[in-house]
Design a protein around this motif. Structure first.
Motif, PDB file in Angstrom:
ATOM      1  N   SER A 109      10.303   0.683   0.967  1.00  0.00           N
ATOM      2  CA  SER A 109      10.448  -0.552   0.205  1.00  0.00           C
ATOM      3  C   SER A 109       9.328  -0.587  -0.825  1.00  0.00           C
ATOM      4  O   SER A 109       8.158  -0.457  -0.460  1.00  0.00           O
ATOM      5  CB  SER A 109      10.366  -1.753   1.140  1.00  0.00           C
ATOM      6  OG  SER A 109      10.371  -2.937   0.397  1.00  0.00           O
ATOM      7  N   ILE A 110       9.689  -0.746  -2.094  1.00  0.00           N
ATOM      8  CA  ILE A 110       8.715  -0.763  -3.184  1.00  0.00           C
ATOM      9  C   ILE A 110       8.832  -2.097  -3.919  1.00  0.00           C
ATOM     10  O   ILE A 110       9.935  -2.502  -4.295  1.00  0.00           O
ATOM     11  CB  ILE A 110       8.969   0.390  -4.179  1.00  0.00           C
ATOM     12  CG1 ILE A 110       8.906   1.746  -3.469  1.00  0.00           C
ATOM     13  CG2 ILE A 110       7.990   0.330  -5.347  1.00  0.00           C
ATOM     14  CD1 ILE A 110       9.446   2.900  -4.295  1.00  0.00           C
ATOM     15  N   VAL A 111       7.702  -2.773  -4.119  1.00  0.00           N
ATOM     16  CA  VAL A 111       7.663  -3.980  -4.939  1.00  0.00           C
ATOM     17  C   VAL A 111       6.644  -3.726  -6.047  1.00  0.00           C
ATOM     18  O   VAL A 111       5.447  -3.590  -5.769  1.00  0.00           O
ATOM     19  CB  VAL A 111       7.275  -5.234  -4.129  1.00  0.00           C
ATOM     20  CG1 VAL A 111       7.210  -6.453  -5.042  1.00  0.00           C
ATOM     21  CG2 VAL A 111       8.257  -5.461  -2.992  1.00  0.00           C
ATOM     22  N   ALA A 112       7.137  -3.622  -7.280  1.00  0.00           N
ATOM     23  CA  ALA A 112       6.274  -3.403  -8.439  1.00  0.00           C
ATOM     24  C   ALA A 112       5.954  -4.764  -9.045  1.00  0.00           C
ATOM     25  O   ALA A 112       6.851  -5.455  -9.537  1.00  0.00           O
ATOM     26  CB  ALA A 112       6.970  -2.508  -9.454  1.00  0.00           C
ATOM     27  N   LEU A 113       4.691  -5.162  -8.969  1.00  0.00           N
ATOM     28  CA  LEU A 113       4.252  -6.437  -9.536  1.00  0.00           C
ATOM     29  C   LEU A 113       3.668  -6.179 -10.921  1.00  0.00           C
ATOM     30  O   LEU A 113       2.545  -5.694 -11.055  1.00  0.00           O
ATOM     31  CB  LEU A 113       3.211  -7.105  -8.633  1.00  0.00           C
ATOM     32  CG  LEU A 113       3.688  -7.487  -7.237  1.00  0.00           C
ATOM     33  CD1 LEU A 113       2.534  -8.059  -6.426  1.00  0.00           C
ATOM     34  CD2 LEU A 113       4.834  -8.487  -7.325  1.00  0.00           C
ATOM     35  N   MET A 114       4.453  -6.479 -11.932  1.00  0.00           N
ATOM     36  CA  MET A 114       4.042  -6.250 -13.315  1.00  0.00           C
ATOM     37  C   MET A 114       3.103  -7.366 -13.763  1.00  0.00           C
ATOM     38  O   MET A 114       3.128  -8.474 -13.202  1.00  0.00           O
ATOM     39  CB  MET A 114       5.283  -6.227 -14.223  1.00  0.00           C
ATOM     40  CG  MET A 114       6.341  -5.211 -13.795  1.00  0.00           C
ATOM     41  SD  MET A 114       5.718  -3.530 -13.674  1.00  0.00           S
ATOM     42  CE  MET A 114       5.583  -3.112 -15.388  1.00  0.00           C
TER      43      MET A 114
END
Length: 148
Positions: free
Chosen positions: A62-67
């Motif tokens: 699971s990947i969450v990219a917080l820009m």
């Protein structure tokens, strides 16, 4: 089920297209090599205390990219803008974010090859108010190896 949680600080990257020199030779850009190296160190630190056996056999990622959060709602943003995390609809592409993270984890020996990943989710969001950009990675192994 053993799990591994990693936070990669800083702005998430997407895997760039193939970079070439003037004479046509392929190369990996420096910032991509630095990203791979940083992930390898973070994985080494995380798995030491997690009781995870590497390499994993059938991982679910699971990947969450917080820009980085813009100062105000982006022009033409079609969704409701909140103080929390909002969907990010700009570059880099979500699939390229997944590719660089999976390649980094392969280089860190989390698995032999990322084709072994049995499940994958990837979200690209703007960081919430007061939250720093980062990439959050959670890995679980579906398989317990049979020692017999």
């Amino acid at each position: 089920m053993p799990t591994l949680a990693i936070t990669i600080p800083g702005r998430p990257y997407g895997k760039p297209s193939v970079a070439r020199t003037r004479d046509g030779q392929r190369y990996t850009p420096k910032e991509v090599k630095d990203y791979y190296r940083a992930v390898a160190w973070l994985v080494a630190d995380a798995w030491r205390g997690a009781g995870v056996v590497l390499p994993m056999v059938a991982p679910v990622v699971s990947i969450v990219a917080l820009m980085p959060r813009p100062q105000k709602k982006p022009k033409g943003y079609p969704l409701i803008w909140t103080e929390g995390r909002n969907p990010c609809l700009t570059a880099p592409d979500n699939d390229n974010v997944c590719k660089i993270v999976l390649d980094s984890l392969t280089g860190a020996n989390v698995w032999r090859d990322d084709r072994l990943v049995s499940g994958l989710t990837c979200l690209k969001l703007y960081a919430g108010a007061g939250e720093e950009p980062a990439t959050l990675v959670h890995i679980s192994d579906l398989v317990t190896l049979d020692a017999g």
